[in-house]
Scaffold this motif. Sequence first.
Motif, PDB file in Angstrom:
ATOM      1  N   ALA A 102       0.970  -1.504  -0.046  1.00  0.00           N
ATOM      2  CA  ALA A 102       0.051   0.345  -0.295  1.00  0.00           C
ATOM      3  C   ALA A 102       0.853   1.473   0.106  1.00  0.00           C
ATOM      4  CB  ALA A 102      -0.521   0.123   1.389  1.00  0.00           C
ATOM      5  N   VAL A 103       1.656   1.241   0.568  1.00  0.00           N
ATOM      6  CA  VAL A 103       2.974   2.724   1.014  1.00  0.00           C
ATOM      7  C   VAL A 103       3.555   2.787  -0.367  1.00  0.00           C
ATOM      8  CG1 VAL A 103       5.196   3.311   2.156  1.00  0.00           C
ATOM      9  CG2 VAL A 103       3.007   2.224   2.939  1.00  0.00           C
ATOM     10  N   ALA A 104       3.893   1.562  -1.184  1.00  0.00           N
ATOM     11  CA  ALA A 104       4.568   1.337  -2.515  1.00  0.00           C
ATOM     12  C   ALA A 104       3.493   2.153  -3.633  1.00  0.00           C
ATOM     13  CB  ALA A 104       5.045   0.064  -2.506  1.00  0.00           C
ATOM     14  N   ASN A 105       2.486   1.941  -3.452  1.00  0.00           N
ATOM     15  CA  ASN A 105       1.753   2.367  -4.366  1.00  0.00           C
ATOM     16  C   ASN A 105       1.360   3.704  -4.918  1.00  0.00           C
ATOM     17  OD1 ASN A 105       1.263   0.090  -6.685  1.00  0.00           O
ATOM     18  ND2 ASN A 105      -0.506  -0.596  -5.758  1.00  0.00           N
ATOM     19  N   ALA A 106       1.225   4.453  -2.445  1.00  0.00           N
ATOM     20  CA  ALA A 106       1.157   5.303  -2.367  1.00  0.00           C
ATOM     21  C   ALA A 106       2.046   6.276  -2.895  1.00  0.00           C
ATOM     22  CB  ALA A 106       0.939   5.324  -0.922  1.00  0.00           C
ATOM     23  N   LEU A 107       3.549   5.677  -2.573  1.00  0.00           N
ATOM     24  CA  LEU A 107       4.387   6.732  -2.908  1.00  0.00           C
ATOM     25  C   LEU A 107       4.778   7.382  -4.787  1.00  0.00           C
ATOM     26  CD1 LEU A 107       7.220   8.032  -2.336  1.00  0.00           C
ATOM     27  CD2 LEU A 107       7.913   5.647  -3.040  1.00  0.00           C
ATOM     28  N   ASP A 108       3.774   5.741  -5.137  1.00  0.00           N
ATOM     29  CA  ASP A 108       3.401   5.557  -6.381  1.00  0.00           C
ATOM     30  C   ASP A 108       2.916   7.674  -7.151  1.00  0.00           C
ATOM     31  OD1 ASP A 108       5.402   4.191  -7.170  1.00  0.00           O
ATOM     32  OD2 ASP A 108       4.545   3.198  -8.593  1.00  0.00           O
ATOM     33  N   ARG A 109       1.930   7.595  -6.187  1.00  0.00           N
ATOM     34  CA  ARG A 109       0.465   8.710  -6.845  1.00  0.00           C
ATOM     35  C   ARG A 109       1.066   9.455  -6.318  1.00  0.00           C
ATOM     36  NH1 ARG A 109      -4.174   6.216  -7.807  1.00  0.00           N
ATOM     37  NH2 ARG A 109      -4.202   4.576  -6.884  1.00  0.00           N
ATOM     38  N   VAL A 110       2.209   9.851  -4.686  1.00  0.00           N
ATOM     39  CA  VAL A 110       2.436  11.407  -3.754  1.00  0.00           C
ATOM     40  C   VAL A 110       3.628  11.795  -5.828  1.00  0.00           C
ATOM     41  CG1 VAL A 110       4.083  12.006  -3.136  1.00  0.00           C
ATOM     42  CG2 VAL A 110       2.188  11.060  -1.949  1.00  0.00           C
ATOM     43  N   VAL A 111       4.093  10.928  -5.582  1.00  0.00           N
ATOM     44  CA  VAL A 111       5.937  10.586  -7.190  1.00  0.00           C
ATOM     45  C   VAL A 111       5.118  10.966  -8.785  1.00  0.00           C
ATOM     46  CG1 VAL A 111       8.235  10.481  -8.080  1.00  0.00           C
ATOM     47  CG2 VAL A 111       7.324   9.936  -5.679  1.00  0.00           C
ATOM     48  N   TYR A 112       4.184  10.620  -9.025  1.00  0.00           N
ATOM     49  CA  TYR A 112       3.882  10.230 -10.524  1.00  0.00           C
ATOM     50  C   TYR A 112       2.665  10.722 -10.427  1.00  0.00           C
ATOM     51  CZ  TYR A 112       8.427   7.654 -10.071  1.00  0.00           C
ATOM     52  OH  TYR A 112       9.879   6.518 -10.225  1.00  0.00           O
ATOM     53  N   GLY A 113       1.744  10.776  -9.829  1.00  0.00           N
ATOM     54  CA  GLY A 113       0.658  10.915 -10.088  1.00  0.00           C
ATOM     55  C   GLY A 113      -0.270  10.066 -10.069  1.00  0.00           C
ATOM     56  N   ALA A 114      -0.283   8.715 -10.490  1.00  0.00           N
ATOM     57  CA  ALA A 114      -0.119   7.098 -10.522  1.00  0.00           C
ATOM     58  C   ALA A 114       0.255   7.226 -10.237  1.00  0.00           C
ATOM     59  CB  ALA A 114      -1.275   7.926 -11.805  1.00  0.00           C
ATOM     60  N   VAL A 115       0.441   5.522 -10.629  1.00  0.00           N
ATOM     61  CA  VAL A 115       0.833   4.297 -10.017  1.00  0.00           C
ATOM     62  C   VAL A 115       0.947   3.405 -11.362  1.00  0.00           C
ATOM     63  CG1 VAL A 115       0.364   1.458  -8.903  1.00  0.00           C
ATOM     64  CG2 VAL A 115      -0.546   3.589  -7.925  1.00  0.00           C
ATOM     65  N   ALA A 116       2.580   3.148 -11.327  1.00  0.00           N
ATOM     66  CA  ALA A 116       3.142   1.765 -11.995  1.00  0.00           C
ATOM     67  C   ALA A 116       2.505   0.961 -12.576  1.00  0.00           C
ATOM     68  CB  ALA A 116       4.504   2.393 -12.411  1.00  0.00           C
ATOM     69  N   ASP A 117       2.078   0.754 -13.531  1.00  0.00           N
ATOM     70  CA  ASP A 117       1.340  -1.023 -13.549  1.00  0.00           C
ATOM     71  C   ASP A 117       1.869  -1.558 -14.669  1.00  0.00           C
ATOM     72  OD1 ASP A 117      -0.463  -0.895 -11.039  1.00  0.00           O
ATOM     73  OD2 ASP A 117      -2.355  -0.624 -12.634  1.00  0.00           O
ATOM     74  N   PHE A 118       2.156  -2.696 -14.703  1.00  0.00           N
ATOM     75  CA  PHE A 118       3.583  -3.689 -15.761  1.00  0.00           C
ATOM     76  C   PHE A 118       3.381  -4.727 -15.980  1.00  0.00           C
ATOM     77  CE2 PHE A 118       6.210  -3.577 -12.056  1.00  0.00           C
ATOM     78  CZ  PHE A 118       7.065  -4.974 -12.513  1.00  0.00           C
ATOM     79  N   LEU A 119       2.676  -5.842 -15.269  1.00  0.00           N
ATOM     80  CA  LEU A 119       1.981  -7.430 -15.341  1.00  0.00           C
ATOM     81  C   LEU A 119       0.845  -7.570 -16.133  1.00  0.00           C
ATOM     82  CD1 LEU A 119       4.055  -8.317 -11.546  1.00  0.00           C
ATOM     83  CD2 LEU A 119       4.817  -9.019 -14.096  1.00  0.00           C
ATOM     84  N   ASN A 120       1.282  -8.984 -16.511  1.00  0.00           N
ATOM     85  CA  ASN A 120      -0.179  -8.786 -16.900  1.00  0.00           C
ATOM     86  C   ASN A 120      -0.073 -10.154 -17.267  1.00  0.00           C
ATOM     87  OD1 ASN A 120      -1.429 -10.239 -20.165  1.00  0.00           O
ATOM     88  ND2 ASN A 120      -2.906  -9.239 -19.328  1.00  0.00           N
TER      89      ASN A 120
END
Length: 162
Positions: A102-120
């Motif tokens: 949760a903290v990792a995804n929250a950090l993405d939101r703070v730094v980038y404005g969105a969460v980086a996703d890449f796995l499918n």
Amino acid sequence: MGRLALAALAAFLTDQLSKLYVMYGMGMRVGDMVEILPPLVVFKFGWNPGINFGLFSGSPDFARWVLVALAVFISGILLWWARKAPRKPIVLIGVGLIVGGAVANALDRVVYGAVADFLNMSCCGIDNPFIFNIADIWIFAGAFALVIFDTDPKKDAGKEAS
């Protein structure tokens, strides 16, 4: 450092390092795709301003701050809950995985404005259109641990006696 803290740190670092590798080591940009073990594992890079499965992705910018606050709040509640009574080690690890993810995804939101996703991941003739990240895996695994392993032996003994 306790199991919970180690699990949180491991979840946070594996997620953030994987995202940095995909973005900067592999140079992936939105829409890029790399087949790793097709169709089981494919990297498809994208930014998710919403929540799981892209829900609420069209929300105004203040929604990202609401999601950051929600992640911090839920993490705080879980930490308080984990410390208020003795817990099995697997449950403490589960809480750590949820908090770290949760903290990792929250950090993405703070730094980038969105969460980086890449796995499918797709399998068995099913084409999965959704992408996710390592933090999402840790959050799911932690929640699974809480549901499966957080049992109170005293309550369970009372149920069996009934």
